[in-house]
Design a protein around this motif. Structure first.
Motif, PDB file in Angstrom:
ATOM      1  N   GLN A   1       0.823  -1.216   0.000  1.00  0.00           N
ATOM      2  CA  GLN A   1       0.000   0.000   0.000  1.00  0.00           C
ATOM      3  C   GLN A   1       0.851   1.258   0.000  1.00  0.00           C
ATOM      4  O   GLN A   1       0.514   2.247  -0.653  1.00  0.00           O
ATOM      5  CB  GLN A   1      -0.919  -0.022   1.231  1.00  0.00           C
ATOM      6  N   ARG A   2       1.971   1.226   0.702  1.00  0.00           N
ATOM      7  CA  ARG A   2       2.845   2.398   0.778  1.00  0.00           C
ATOM      8  C   ARG A   2       3.327   2.824  -0.613  1.00  0.00           C
ATOM      9  O   ARG A   2       3.536   4.008  -0.874  1.00  0.00           O
ATOM     10  CB  ARG A   2       4.054   2.091   1.668  1.00  0.00           C
ATOM     11  N   VAL A   3       3.523   1.860  -1.494  1.00  0.00           N
ATOM     12  CA  VAL A   3       4.071   2.141  -2.821  1.00  0.00           C
ATOM     13  C   VAL A   3       2.989   2.562  -3.811  1.00  0.00           C
ATOM     14  O   VAL A   3       3.260   3.327  -4.735  1.00  0.00           O
ATOM     15  CB  VAL A   3       4.831   0.904  -3.351  1.00  0.00           C
ATOM     16  N   PHE A   4       1.751   2.095  -3.613  1.00  0.00           N
ATOM     17  CA  PHE A   4       0.692   2.397  -4.566  1.00  0.00           C
ATOM     18  C   PHE A   4      -0.153   3.605  -4.157  1.00  0.00           C
ATOM     19  O   PHE A   4      -0.986   4.057  -4.942  1.00  0.00           O
ATOM     20  CB  PHE A   4      -0.200   1.176  -4.767  1.00  0.00           C
ATOM     21  N   ARG A   5       0.032   4.137  -2.963  1.00  0.00           N
ATOM     22  CA  ARG A   5      -0.739   5.318  -2.569  1.00  0.00           C
ATOM     23  C   ARG A   5      -0.386   6.484  -3.504  1.00  0.00           C
ATOM     24  O   ARG A   5       0.767   6.771  -3.761  1.00  0.00           O
ATOM     25  CB  ARG A   5      -0.450   5.687  -1.111  1.00  0.00           C
ATOM     26  N   GLY A   6      -1.402   7.116  -4.018  1.00  0.00           N
ATOM     27  CA  GLY A   6      -1.209   8.207  -4.969  1.00  0.00           C
ATOM     28  C   GLY A   6      -1.088   7.760  -6.407  1.00  0.00           C
ATOM     29  O   GLY A   6      -1.266   8.560  -7.326  1.00  0.00           O
ATOM     30  N   GLY A   7      -0.770   6.477  -6.620  1.00  0.00           N
ATOM     31  CA  GLY A   7      -0.575   5.963  -7.967  1.00  0.00           C
ATOM     32  C   GLY A   7      -1.791   5.223  -8.482  1.00  0.00           C
ATOM     33  O   GLY A   7      -2.932   5.639  -8.265  1.00  0.00           O
TER      34      GLY A   7
END
Length: 451
Positions: free
Chosen positions: A318-324
């Motif tokens: 989730q940390r990597v896909f937030r905003g994406g």
């Protein structure tokens, strides 16, 4: 003091305060965070479908500032700095670099949920495919090596259980007492928060504790030095500057230095543990997979196959896909900053020692800065334009211990470790581990989740 120097100090203070004012409402993480119920729903569905985060989700999370007006103010500030200080002024260049970072941040936030978000994130924070200064390996390769080390059976065997028996209100009390003793001249705040996804987070002089989380004593040790000594400490050190007050706030260009220093403090104080260290290392792998086009479920399943718990696998993903974009093609690359910054801080300290300039080392705590700023800031300190850090951890107040530690580490750096390991492996071959005890350690779950 000459009148010219007085005017210069006044200019630096005026431009610094103006930058602080303009950037104040720009809250990157607040504008891309996901509600807690998204996690609950995803895990309950057993990964049958992607998290319900589409581009229109971010349309319903308005920015807390007017993008056009803020961009215009930043451009006017940039013009004013150049006009007043000139293009070649060293402190002016640092100010301008921060101004330009915020301009990119605004563009990135305007593209939440779109492919451009990921491209601008790479421009701000870098990519897992990038190499460290002077190294031929990529960050992904380094992250994989570290994840392997912290996944070895030895890591499970030596890691003590850290039962999460401290409630959120108790954690607030515990951490408050520790930080009050450290920040003796300033008021800091530790408070409960329903608005954060991670277990702990920092905003200015405030440490936020997730009301839904439980904590271990190990968590308290990590938060004290990571969130407190580093993140709050550099904020207060920046605020204490008589002129360069911009050092109290940080654009993305300072993220690697800040997060790397925070992780380094975890290591120097022996506050971390293999589970925590692995979480940090795994973040690089998650970023790289997303950059290669993987969607949310593919990254999540990768970590489940690496024997992470479902909750930990969700959170690192989730940390990597937030905003994406959860379907792939856009991502948030901030999480490479922890490993990248850790290595850069170590290399900076080692290089300062080998170059005969250990006096540069405490400057890491001067405020929110990029490591490459330190030579300029140290020169300004010697000229009386910058004040020394107000708060320093004990090992940075008297750096003789650090000098010895890093000196020994550098001195043995060329030893053939493979040969050493073969030697000891032969002597270890007859050692056995109690199976029941080993299984006990392997069942222990480590979840140290701070942003």
């Amino acid at each position: 003091m000459t009148e010219t120097k007085i005017r210069y100090q006044q200019d630096i203070r005026r431009f610094s305060d103006e930058l602080i004012r303009i950037q104040a409402p720009i809250k990157i993480l607040d504008t891309i965070k996901w509600p807690r119920h998204v996690e609950d729903h995803f895990l309950s569905q057993q990964t049958k479908s992607l998290p319900k985060i589409e581009a229109n989700f971010y349309d319903n999370v308005p920015l807390s500032f007017n993008t056009d007006n803020t961009q215009q103010e930043l451009k006017q500030l940039r013009t004013a700095i150049i006009k007043r200080l000139g293009k070649q002024d060293k402190l002016g260049k640092i100010l301008i670099a921060n101004v330009e970072q915020y301009l990119i941040v605004i563009d990135m936030l305007n593209n939440r949920g779109k492919p451009t978000f990921g491209k601008l994130s790479q421009e701000l924070y870098g990519s897992a495919s990038h190499k460290l200064h002077g190294d031929r390996n990529t960050l992904r390769q380094l992250g994989d090596r570290l994840s392997h080390i912290f996944s070895l059976p030895a890591a499970r065997h030596m890691s003590k259980q850290h039962p999460k028996i401290i409630t959120a209100p108790q954690a607030v009390d515990h951490l408050s007492q520790r930080l009050v003793n450290y920040f003796h001249d300033d008021q800091i705040h530790v408070k409960l928060s329903d608005g954060i996804v991670s277990d702990a987070a920092v905003g200015g002089d405030t440490v936020k504790i997730n009301t839904r989380a439980m904590f271990s004593e190990s968590d308290m040790n990590v938060y004290e030095v990571h969130e407190g000594w580093v993140h709050v400490g550099t904020t207060l050190n920046g605020r204490a500057q008589p002129h360069a007050t911009w050092l109290s706030v940080g654009s993305p260009r300072v993220t690697a230095s800040q997060e790397g220093l925070a992780v380094l403090m975890e290591m120097l104080t022996l506050s971390s543990n293999p589970g925590r260290a692995r979480r940090i290392s795994d973040r690089v792998s998650a970023v790289d997979m997303a950059e290669q086009g993987a969607d949310f479920i593919e990254v999540y399943r990768y970590f489940r196959n690496q024997h992470l718990s479902s909750k930990d696998s969700y959170r690192v993903t989730q940390r990597v896909f937030r905003g994406g974009m959860v379907q792939g093609g856009s991502f948030f690359t901030k999480d490479i900053s922890y490993v990248r910054g850790y290595v850069e801080n170590i290399n900076f300290i080692r290089s300062a020692i080998s170059s005969g300039l250990p006096e540069l080392i405490p400057m890491l705590f001067l405020g929110k800065l990029a490591i490459e700023d330190i030579p300029v800031l140290f020169e300004a300190y010697q000229n009386g334009l910058i004040a020394q850090p107000k708060y320093l951890p004990p090992m940075f107040k008297d750096i003789s211990g650090l000098y010895a530690w890093f000196g020994f580490a550098s001195g043995i750096g060329n030893i053939d470790l493979k040969g050493v390991q073969r030697h000891f492996a032969r002597s270890f071959s007859k050692v056995t581990i109690n199976t029941q005890e080993a299984e006990l350690f392997e069942d222990a779950e480590f979840d140290n989740n701070s942003d």
